[in-house]
Write an enzyme that holds these catalytic residues in place. Structure first.
Site, PDB file in Angstrom:
ATOM      1  CB  CYS A   2      -0.882   0.144   1.260  1.00  0.00           C
ATOM      2  SG  CYS A   2      -1.987  -1.516   1.332  1.00  0.00           S
TER       3      CYS A   2
HETATM    4  C1  LIG Z   1      -6.663  -6.708   4.132  1.00  0.00           C
HETATM    5  O1  LIG Z   1      -7.068  -5.712   3.387  1.00  0.00           O
HETATM    6  C2  LIG Z   1      -6.340  -4.894   2.530  1.00  0.00           C
HETATM    7  C3  LIG Z   1      -6.879  -3.965   1.757  1.00  0.00           C
HETATM    8  O2  LIG Z   1      -7.976  -4.511   0.988  1.00  0.00           O
HETATM    9  C4  LIG Z   1      -5.435  -5.969   1.546  1.00  0.00           C
HETATM   10  O3  LIG Z   1      -4.514  -5.536   0.677  1.00  0.00           O
HETATM   11  C5  LIG Z   1      -4.977  -7.170   2.518  1.00  0.00           C
HETATM   12  O4  LIG Z   1      -4.437  -7.996   1.547  1.00  0.00           O
HETATM   13  C6  LIG Z   1      -5.942  -7.676   3.380  1.00  0.00           C
HETATM   14  N1  LIG Z   1      -5.334  -8.854   4.195  1.00  0.00           N
HETATM   15  C7  LIG Z   1      -5.859 -10.014   4.440  1.00  0.00           C
HETATM   16  C8  LIG Z   1      -5.202 -10.835   5.235  1.00  0.00           C
HETATM   17  O5  LIG Z   1      -6.989 -10.177   4.157  1.00  0.00           O
END
Ligand SMILES: *[C@@H]1O[C@H](CO)[C@@H](O)[C@H](O)[C@H]1NC(C)=O
Ligand SMILES: *[C@@H]1O[C@H](CO)[C@@H](O)[C@H](O)[C@H]1NC(C)=O
Ligand SMILES: *[C@@H]1O[C@H](CO)[C@@H](O)[C@H](O)[C@H]1NC(C)=O
Ligand SMILES: *[C@@H]1O[C@H](CO)[C@@H](O)[C@H](O)[C@H]1NC(C)=O
Ligand SMILES: *[C@@H]1O[C@H](CO)[C@@H](O)[C@H](O)[C@H]1NC(C)=O
Ligand SMILES: *[C@@H]1O[C@H](CO)[C@@H](O)[C@H](O)[C@H]1NC(C)=O
Ligand SMILES: *[C@@H]1O[C@H](CO)[C@@H](O)[C@H](O)[C@H]1NC(C)=O
Length: 637
Positions: A2
């Protein structure tokens, strides 16, 4: 991956958005293309303002927009992956879990123990409303980028961001040091009109007393690089983070290393010789421990991502319609070969694996396309053979078809592909040939790469930054039934072999060091290299790979892998009394042999800037440590 950013201003006259420039927003959005949000907190009474900006790349689970905020006004930005250490259920999201844990913390100790137990790469910012504190930092190795910039003008301000802005500005950005995590008491800073950072340092579990002095040194080191108007203070000694890995074993064996050489039929660096070492029970046991721990590390990194499950269920899909989810930065060298083999172990058989192989057009071709091509090619070929004297099983066929892009890494890459195809013929291995011309290099450096490399600035940073940017973009050609066709890798996860050389003495400078200062000197050098890998490599590589909306993952820097390798005395990991191609990264070579790899197990290390030939493309007379004028001319103010 991110893009996260936070601006703090100690003035409420100005709108804080003024500090947040459009070009910074663009850079952040490239890292997190799926969802962008902003949040502003104004504490008029205390005269500070915070702007939080979160840009999400969606990798697994449901998209979780950032910044997260709770009913108590706490705010959280997370650029990380929890691979271990903290429970994240299959339907849960790690960003939410981390925020939930943080908001349940009652005191500093709780926060520190939380960040001591997370395994995986991270950088974060956390605004704790009740204490008017901003916490931020990077993981122990610095696998995620985080930069800071200070402003001491009329408006005192601080900016934290995953990447810097495109255009230069008066204020220098710097990488946030990985010595620990930081806290700013915003209320106190607003009151005193001066900025103080509090550092909570990492400490080794079993060395509480050894570190007092080194901590002080660390503090001085950071202060030295900060503008004079920033104060840096150390937390109370009882508040510190516990390092997620065991310390480096500095034992020097009493038995002389030569005794190993009796096993070694010295003049040939060959796969058969490696095999002989595997006959020793003790070695074999270590090799299997290494394979197990590395395999787990790769598994966590290739399974923790979203695979459209329906795609896998539809048996009918033609081979070409299947998408790769994982790519490997691939030179055909031992590190990338091991990662490829272990990736193959863990991901569904129907899923292709992208092997990203980058080559820069040789200078001869750049100058005079075709003219003296044949002659130059022969010269290239001789050079290649000379630098690969040990690599006897080099495929004659490929070396005959030398072209402008047939750089050393392309040749070993193709040979590596053949080995992988032997190990698993049912897998679709996409060998992606990424050919980069001088014009494109120049254009992309100016448009994108120079500000990603920044604040790093050497010739070496430029070479590696550019090579990794083009490789991880994944745009090139694959061979399909004998025809080259254009291809763009769809993989969101890019695995790299970084960390192997630093831990297993893979660089040629390690041989020099060993010759001069013996094992003791070598151990010292390796310890130092791992401790500075964040500022030398990882921040840069994370910014570069993240720019494509992809996530860099580093299996050799998995906490369990590092702990395992750190626990071994150096003599088990490398044996620099043995020749090049065997002695360096010795244990890794044995592991590769045990996994069925052949010629690649005895390839000597070749640095990416030479393997891809980027170092030869523009100015081969520079020193790697020189400041790179090509970066400065664009990044300059
Ligand atoms: C949590 O949410 C973020 C944003 O959508 C995503 O990038 C990430 O992979 C997610 N993590 C899990 C463990 O689901
Ligand atoms: C995330 O953004 C990328 C690039 O724009 C896009 O290809 C992908 O489909 C998006 N994913 C989701 C889940 O929206
Ligand atoms: C911090 O809070 C936890 C409870 O969340 C408590 O167990 C611990 O003793 C506290 N530590 C300090 C140093 O106050
Ligand atoms: C820790 O302190 C003890 C006593 O002062 C000392 O003997 C020992 O060498 C120290 N440990 C290290 C790793 O320096
Ligand atoms: C598989 O493809 C064939 C021909 O395209 C089609 O008739 C069949 O229904 C498909 N099967 C499934 C399970 O989608
Ligand atoms: C890329 O370089 C390879 C040499 O490794 C060459 O065979 C291939 O034709 C080149 N592809 C393009 C599209 O130029
Ligand atoms: C270092 O290695 C030696 C030799 O294998 C071993 O005996 C010792 O326990 C190790 N030390 C640590 C701290 O792991």
């Amino acid at each position: 991956m991110c893009g996260i950013c936070c601006v703090i201003s100690f003035s409420i006259q100005h709108t804080i958005g003024d500090f947040f420039k459009e070009d910074l927003l663009c850079s952040l959005r490239r890292r997190g293309p799926n969802c962008s949000q902003q949040l502003i907190k104004t504490e008029s009474d205390l005269s500070y303002q915070c702007l939080f900006s979160g840009h999400v790349l969606h990798l697994r689970g449901l998209t979780t927009p950032q910044p997260l905020e709770d009913t108590n006004n706490n705010v959280f930005l997370w650029n990380g992956e929890v691979f271990n250490g903290i429970h994240v259920g299959t339907t849960e999201n790690d960003t939410k879990i981390m925020f939930h844990h943080l908001t349940s913390c009652n005191n500093e100790s709780d926060i520190l123990s939380l960040f001591s137990s997370v395994q995986g790469p991270w950088s974060f910012m956390y605004y704790q409303a009740s204490t008017h504190s901003l916490w931020f930092g990077r993981d122990y190795f610095g696998r995620r980028s985080l930069l800071w910039q200070f402003n001491n003008g009329l408006e005192k301000a601080l900016c934290l961001s995953s990447v810097s802005a495109l255009s230069g500005s008066d204020n220098q950005w710097q990488e946030v040091p990985v010595s620990g995590i930081f806290r700013i008491d915003l209320k106190a800073c607003a009151a005193t009109k001066s900025l103080t950072l509090i550092l909570y340092p990492w400490k080794y579990r079993f060395q509480e007393n050894a570190t007092e002095e080194t901590l002080k040194d660390g503090l001085d080191q950071i202060s030295k690089d900060l503008p004079t108007y920033i104060s840096l203070a150390m937390s109370e000694p009882k508040f510190c983070l516990v390092a997620p890995v065991t310390p480096l074993n500095r034992t020097i064996p009493e038995i002389k290393t030569e005794c190993h050489c009796t096993n070694f039929y010295s003049d040939s660096v060959s796969v058969e010789n490696l095999q002989r070492f595997l006959a020793e029970d003790h070695k074999k046991k270590l090799v299997h421990q290494l394979i197990d721990v590395l395999s787990e590390a790769v598994k966590r990194r290739v399974l923790c991502l979203f695979r459209g499950t329906d795609q896998l269920k539809r048996e009918n899909h033609s081979v070409s319609a299947r998408k790769a989810h994982v790519a490997v930065l691939f030179s055909g060298g031992i590190d990338s070969m091991l990662i490829a083999v272990l990736t193959d172990r863990h991901i569904p058989l129907e899923e292709p694996i992208d092997l990203l192989n980058v080559a820069f057009m040789s200078k001869e071709c750049t100058k005079s396309k075709g003219a003296s091509k044949k002659h130059e090619n022969q010269k290239n070929q001789l050079e290649l053979l000379a630098c690969q004297e040990h690599f006897k099983e080099l495929d004659i066929e490929t070396s005959n078809s030398l072209s402008c892009f047939s750089v050393p890494d392309r040749i070993t890459g193709r040979a590596g592909l053949k080995e992988l195809e032997m190990i698993n013929p049912s897998r679709t291995w996409n060998f992606v040939e990424i050919n980069v011309t001088l014009e494109e290099l120049k254009r992309m450096r100016q448009q994108h790469i120079s500000h990603l490399v920044y604040p790093l600035d050497t010739v070496l940073d430029d070479s590696i930054g550019c090579a990794v940017w083009f490789a991880s973009r994944g745009e090139g050609f694959i061979t399909n039934q004998g025809d080259l066709k254009p291809y763009k890798s769809s993989a969101k996860v890019v695995l790299t072999g970084i960390g192997a050389d630093e831990q297993l003495a893979g660089y040629s400078r390690h041989r020099v060091c060993f010759k001069k200062y013996g094992l003791e000197g070598l151990i010292k050098e390796l310890g130092m290299e791992l401790s500075r890998i964040s500022s030398r490599n990882l921040g840069r590589d994370d910014r570069i790979i993240g720019d494509h909306g992809k996530e860099a993952r580093f299996p050799f820097l998995d906490e369990d892998v590092v702990s395992f390798l750190n626990s071994l005395p150096i003599s088990e990991k490398a044996n620099l009394a043995l020749p090049r191609g065997i002695g360096e990264k010795f244990l890794l070579r044995l592991a590769a042999k045990e996994l069925g790899l052949t010629a690649s197990t005895v390839l000597p290390k070749r640095a990416m800037q030479f393997g891809s030939r980027i170092a030869k493309m523009e100015n081969s007379h520079e020193k790697a440590s020189d400041k790179c004028s090509r970066l400065q001319s664009v990044a300059g103010d």
